[in-house]
Write an enzyme that holds these catalytic residues in place. Sequence first.
Site, short mmCIF file in Angstrom:
data_model
loop_
_atom_site.label_atom_id
_atom_site.label_comp_id
_atom_site.label_asym_id
_atom_site.label_seq_id
_atom_site.Cartn_x
_atom_site.Cartn_y
_atom_site.Cartn_z
N LEU A 181 0.82 -1.21 0.00
CA LEU A 181 0.00 0.00 0.00
C LEU A 181 0.86 1.26 0.00
O LEU A 181 1.78 1.39 0.81
CB LEU A 181 -0.93 0.02 1.21
CG LEU A 181 -2.03 -1.04 1.23
CD1 LEU A 181 -2.78 -0.98 2.54
CD2 LEU A 181 -2.99 -0.84 0.06
N ARG A 310 35.90 26.70 -18.68
CA ARG A 310 35.73 25.26 -18.42
C ARG A 310 37.08 24.54 -18.46
O ARG A 310 37.31 23.59 -17.70
CB ARG A 310 34.75 24.64 -19.42
CG ARG A 310 35.17 24.73 -20.87
CD ARG A 310 34.28 23.89 -21.76
NE ARG A 310 34.57 24.11 -23.18
CZ ARG A 310 34.32 23.22 -24.12
NH1 ARG A 310 33.82 22.04 -23.81
NH2 ARG A 310 34.59 23.49 -25.39
N SER A 337 33.78 17.43 -22.20
CA SER A 337 33.24 18.79 -22.37
C SER A 337 33.42 19.64 -21.13
O SER A 337 33.76 20.82 -21.22
CB SER A 337 31.76 18.71 -22.73
OG SER A 337 31.57 18.19 -24.03
N GLU A 358 22.18 11.93 -13.87
CA GLU A 358 22.53 13.09 -13.05
C GLU A 358 22.02 12.98 -11.62
O GLU A 358 22.66 13.48 -10.69
CB GLU A 358 21.98 14.37 -13.70
CG GLU A 358 22.66 14.75 -15.00
CD GLU A 358 22.07 14.09 -16.23
OE1 GLU A 358 22.59 14.32 -17.34
OE2 GLU A 358 21.08 13.31 -16.07
N ASP A 415 24.46 24.74 -30.65
CA ASP A 415 23.73 23.59 -30.12
C ASP A 415 22.26 23.89 -29.86
O ASP A 415 21.42 22.99 -29.83
CB ASP A 415 24.38 23.08 -28.83
CG ASP A 415 25.60 22.24 -29.10
OD1 ASP A 415 25.75 21.78 -30.25
OD2 ASP A 415 26.41 22.03 -28.19
N GLN A 419 20.45 22.66 -24.93
CA GLN A 419 21.73 22.48 -24.25
C GLN A 419 22.13 23.69 -23.41
O GLN A 419 23.17 23.65 -22.75
CB GLN A 419 22.84 22.26 -25.29
CG GLN A 419 22.53 21.20 -26.32
CD GLN A 419 22.36 19.82 -25.73
OE1 GLN A 419 23.30 19.25 -25.19
NE2 GLN A 419 21.16 19.27 -25.81
N ARG A 465 31.70 27.87 -22.22
CA ARG A 465 32.20 26.93 -23.22
C ARG A 465 33.34 27.52 -24.05
O ARG A 465 34.38 26.89 -24.24
CB ARG A 465 31.06 26.50 -24.13
CG ARG A 465 31.49 25.52 -25.21
CD ARG A 465 30.33 25.21 -26.14
NE ARG A 465 30.63 24.10 -27.03
CZ ARG A 465 29.78 23.61 -27.93
NH1 ARG A 465 28.58 24.14 -28.04
NH2 ARG A 465 30.13 22.61 -28.71
#
Length: 612
Positions: A181, A310, A337, A358, A415, A419, A465
């Site tokens: 339940l 990055r 990346s 993730e 992109d 993204q 990026r």
Amino acid sequence: MPEQALEWLAELGQQLRVDSVRCSAAAGSGHPTSSMSAADLAAVLLARYLRYDFDAPDDPRNDHLIFSKGHASPLLYAMFKAAGAISDEELLTFRRLGSRLEGHPTPRLPWVDVATGSLGQGLPIGVGIALAGQRLDRLPYRVWVLCGDSELAEGSMWEAFEHAGYAGLDNLTAIVDVNRLGQRGPTRHGWDTAAYARRIGAFGWHTIEIDGHDVAQIDRAYAEALATSDRPTAILARTKKGKGVPEVENREGAHGKPLPDPEEAIDELGGERNLRVRVKPPEGGRGGHRFPAEPLKLPAYAVGDKVATRTAFGEALAALGAARPDVVVLDAEVSDSTRTEYFADAHPERFFQCYIAEQQMVAAAVGLRVRGWTPYAATFAAFLTRAYDFIRMAAVSRADVRLVGSHAGVSIGHDGPSQMGLEDLAAFRAVHGSTVLYPCDANQTAQLVAAMADLEGISYLRTTRGNTRVIYRPGEEFPVGGSRLLRASPEDRVAVVAAGITVHEALAAADQLAAEGIPARVIDLYSVKPVDAATLREAARDTGRLITVEDHWPEGGLGDAVLEALADTRPAPRVVRLAVRAMPTSATPAEQLHAAGIDAAAITAAARLLAA
């Protein structure tokens, strides 16, 4: 096992049920029926298999017990009472103001590793703790996770089953309380433990199906789990919700409520008991494994060079890993990346590949932190939204976790919007006690990466990026909560507040404005939370005009942080907010910034109008 011992374990299970009923009745709320179904499972574990020193909860050799079904907290607290960790008087403070015994467990209690209650999180976090035991601590402690059958509908549970099976975590046991339940009625598979066994077994787990109210079967299942090597074990226990009290046993509509007649229920359960369990402490021996350390030597970049933040993040993280043997890194299959691949190459034993999962990545980071490691977890900023509930609960757990989002904003270019992290600053600013950092150049990034290692709570670093020009000298310091004045004079007529990619646009705009006779102040607000309110207020006082510019939606990001800091400023400055206000498409980074109205040309135009 002798019959007398089995009888004693059954009596202990009844005591745990009674105490679950009693504390819920005292509170006038709680989940006693969910606790009663798992009471026999808890009794055998506490009395015979858990290895834990309640007087030394920080002992690295202790087992770990996680109630993934955190609503069954009355049972957990009843276990603590039976172990002598809390008194009966404290048990009856359940859910009261100021009590450590909250409605769902939190680390306010020293024997609770993490906050639970948002279902589907305990097992993924348990995977992280088990990974620490297997690969980092290299200690024989076990991780026991009590799960509910309802939470097996959560995708995060299957991320955990997959990861644990793939990693061969034989130090992890999931105890699934299959009481049929849920909150509003029957679960998807009811009492069909074989259905669960087939699914979990497909992920490489050893599965055991038992009657969850037969203490002899429970005992044998735990022994079998201990004897199983090279893979984790799931014990699928068929139980009855509200076991032992006919009025609520296996009845719908009793979830999340104290029993209607607690005194009668206690009588039906055989009355109050005061059995005490001497929980066996872990065996003596060494502490956990530790890795060697070297002096910290962060990467240094020449002013004028062009380096992506990055990339600086990845190189700084690898350098930090050499100096800080407690640092570990988790990736969601984007290390090439995010640049965490640099850490993976330098320190493979402390790198954890979570693949495209993730939720499991963030949960594992929390689990690693439970064991004292310093986790950094990185993926695209946009994809961290999948794990937002885990981030929210990590804050409830008082966990120190460092998260890094790359590919943020429209500046990523071709992109397209799927993204682009355009809500990440708002999301992380909303987390209680969080720190949000957004560097604009490589040297600043390196310093902030190192600073994050010592931050408390959830900290977030946003990286860019594309390559950006290095504007700060190597070794310059950037305190959390600070900012940098990049252009300033007593004649400034407007102040431009930027962070990350827009700092470079603001500098270009300031140069153009200066040529036009409009001196403009430029503030690099790299610490978005906590924000440098003093510098912002000074700019407001000196110029009376501010422009905020951000590669982010207008809601909740840099602009809102500035407005909050200036909320009580008198006289109030005029503020123009430049942000991404239309859904992006595919284009070059320069085209994206121009289309969004956040490039140097847009800043210059806004400043001309504001200063007119």
